[in-house]
Design an enzyme around this catalytic site. Sequence first.
Site, PDB file in Angstrom:
ATOM      1  N   ARG A  28       0.765  -1.239  -0.118  1.00 45.33           N
ATOM      2  CA  ARG A  28      -0.101   0.238   0.221  1.00 45.33           C
ATOM      3  C   ARG A  28       0.909   1.400  -0.014  1.00 45.33           C
ATOM      4  O   ARG A  28       0.522   2.235  -0.648  1.00 45.33           O
ATOM      5  CB  ARG A  28      -1.089   0.167   1.327  1.00 45.33           C
ATOM      6  CG  ARG A  28      -2.059  -1.184   1.131  1.00 45.33           C
ATOM      7  CD  ARG A  28      -2.556  -1.521   2.469  1.00 45.33           C
ATOM      8  NE  ARG A  28      -4.080  -2.201   2.350  1.00 45.33           N
ATOM      9  CZ  ARG A  28      -3.811  -3.393   2.089  1.00 45.33           C
ATOM     10  NH1 ARG A  28      -2.898  -4.226   1.873  1.00 45.33           N
ATOM     11  NH2 ARG A  28      -4.994  -4.093   2.082  1.00 45.33           N
ATOM     12  N   ASP A 319      -4.301 -15.713   7.262  1.00 44.45           N
ATOM     13  CA  ASP A 319      -2.882 -16.124   6.337  1.00 44.45           C
ATOM     14  C   ASP A 319      -2.101 -16.876   7.320  1.00 44.45           C
ATOM     15  O   ASP A 319      -1.020 -17.649   7.118  1.00 44.45           O
ATOM     16  CB  ASP A 319      -2.238 -14.871   6.159  1.00 44.45           C
ATOM     17  CG  ASP A 319      -2.888 -14.047   4.820  1.00 44.45           C
ATOM     18  OD1 ASP A 319      -3.678 -14.758   4.227  1.00 44.45           O
ATOM     19  OD2 ASP A 319      -2.404 -13.011   4.728  1.00 44.45           O
ATOM     20  N   ARG A 392       3.651 -19.584   2.574  1.00 44.33           N
ATOM     21  CA  ARG A 392       3.212 -19.530   3.948  1.00 44.33           C
ATOM     22  C   ARG A 392       3.238 -21.269   4.044  1.00 44.33           C
ATOM     23  O   ARG A 392       3.494 -21.678   5.237  1.00 44.33           O
ATOM     24  CB  ARG A 392       2.007 -18.947   4.239  1.00 44.33           C
ATOM     25  CG  ARG A 392       1.840 -17.260   4.005  1.00 44.33           C
ATOM     26  CD  ARG A 392       1.040 -16.953   4.873  1.00 44.33           C
ATOM     27  NE  ARG A 392       0.748 -15.361   4.322  1.00 44.33           N
ATOM     28  CZ  ARG A 392       1.564 -14.431   4.586  1.00 44.33           C
ATOM     29  NH1 ARG A 392       2.641 -14.482   5.091  1.00 44.33           N
ATOM     30  NH2 ARG A 392       1.318 -12.997   3.952  1.00 44.33           N
TER      31      ARG A 392
HETATM   32  C1  S3P Z   1      -4.559  -8.867   2.285  1.00 44.02           C
HETATM   33  C2  S3P Z   1      -5.639  -9.304   2.436  1.00 44.02           C
HETATM   34  C3  S3P Z   1      -6.036 -10.809   2.523  1.00 44.02           C
HETATM   35  C4  S3P Z   1      -4.843 -11.476   2.988  1.00 44.02           C
HETATM   36  C5  S3P Z   1      -3.640 -11.336   1.941  1.00 44.02           C
HETATM   37  C6  S3P Z   1      -3.451  -9.857   2.078  1.00 44.02           C
HETATM   38  C7  S3P Z   1      -4.372  -7.408   2.015  1.00 44.02           C
HETATM   39  O1  S3P Z   1      -6.565 -11.274   1.539  1.00 44.02           O
HETATM   40  O2  S3P Z   1      -4.967 -13.287   2.842  1.00 44.02           O
HETATM   41  O3  S3P Z   1      -2.452 -11.950   2.126  1.00 44.02           O
HETATM   42  O4  S3P Z   1      -2.880  -7.055   2.019  1.00 44.02           O
HETATM   43  O5  S3P Z   1      -5.199  -6.761   1.767  1.00 44.02           O
HETATM   44  P1  S3P Z   1      -8.117 -11.134   1.293  1.00 44.02           P
HETATM   45  O6  S3P Z   1      -8.466  -9.563   0.897  1.00 44.02           O
HETATM   46  O7  S3P Z   1      -8.512 -11.910  -0.156  1.00 44.02           O
HETATM   47  O8  S3P Z   1      -8.953 -11.627   2.422  1.00 44.02           O
END
Ligand code: S3P
Length: 439
Positions: A28, A319, A392
């Site tokens: 981000r 995760d 992971r």
């Molecule tokens: C993430 C959101 C999650 C997570 C991924 C990272 C993120 O996924 O499992 O590893 O950085 O927004 P989802 O948005 O599909 O739940």
Amino acid sequence: MKTLLIHPQKTPLRGTITVPGDKSISHRAVMLAALAEGTSHIRRWLPAGDTLATLTAVQSLGIPIHIEKTSDTAWELTIEGQGLHGLRPSPEPLDLRNAGTGLRLLAGILSGQRFPSVLDGSEQLRKRPMGRIIRPLTEMGADIVAGNGRVPLIIHPASLHAISYRMPVASAQVKSAILLAGLYAEGETRVYQPGPARDHTERMLRAMGATVQEADGWVWLERPESLAPLDLTVPADISSAAFPLVAAATVPHSQITIENVGLNETRTGILAMLQAMGAAISVQNERETGGEPTADLTVRFDELHSADIGGAIVVRGIDELPVWAVAATQAAGDSTARDAAELRVKEVDRISVLAGELQQLGIDITEFTDGFTVHGPVRPSGGTADSHDDHRLGMSLAILGLLAQNDTLVHDAACVADSFPGFVETMQALGASMEWVRG
Ligand code: S3P
């Protein structure tokens, strides 16, 4: 192909470590800094496979980024933001490799541009569902062409308008894609989340001066005129900390401390899931880093008992479920995770691949549509396993190897660097008996 060799761990794990910066925040930070009016400074940025794919894509969109490689696991970035309308078309398709977060969030930003883009990724990413972002973005007016709801995505220029969208699953990637498209949409963009999806996008937008509010499960963004630059230090990734945490909770007589870990409450499910099994975890030195709560975590070995988990805690630790399953192998009784069907659409189907690989290593695990039961306690046999190119899973299998009777080989393990560069060196610093055997 790189293989990891793990020996049965005969000595306790000890020491104080840091783990690399948060992957979600690192993705981000690069994207949002690109849209800022001016220069952003990001410290302890994570140079992992996934985040590097995002960085390269943002550079291809015409954003100057100065990189200082402070270490192999933490970089300092100076990003020359060009404002909300300063991105330039990329001459080539953008290749996000394995990075689902990078691709889905960029799709939100690129939907509102005045130029076309093509977003693509690895074979693994080409299998993952994109309908979940294409549907709401199209509702906002985006013009996205995709074969069968999969990447590559061809995004044509379009003018967007705000929507109120109820997400069918609690996904931070979907929420973020919509909010980022909302930066370009007429009106107030609103998203309803049926569970506690991580909120790093909202926090970062607020830190940049945007108005993002939330109430009763809804999050809404007022379209800002501009975004102020970021000045942030990325906290250590709790999703990476989870591996040494589980190792120290399960290797007899261990005690370790992990410093400056991000403890955003949308991310701390793993702590609650381990504590539900009786793990001895304490939190010290609570403070704030980069607009996120952080603290040092100390964990020491203790006897674990079984636990059943489901609901919000699973969203807050989705995760980390594979490594929680590793802890569950050492807990007395049956431990069950439910409400985790989302695991099936991660890098791989993390329920069936996890079950298959754990069985291969002598673990009794039962698979359900939305979760699994681990029948513990059991000493893993050791043997040969494969990461299926999922970082992971690769690291979870490595931690399991420490608890095994015999040596364990984890094939196809280079992918650990998709989120945790220096994983093996960090574990070795704690005294863990694992090493690379093929480079
Ligand atoms: C993430 C959101 C999650 C997570 C991924 C990272 C993120 O996924 O499992 O590893 O950085 O927004 P989802 O948005 O599909 O739940």
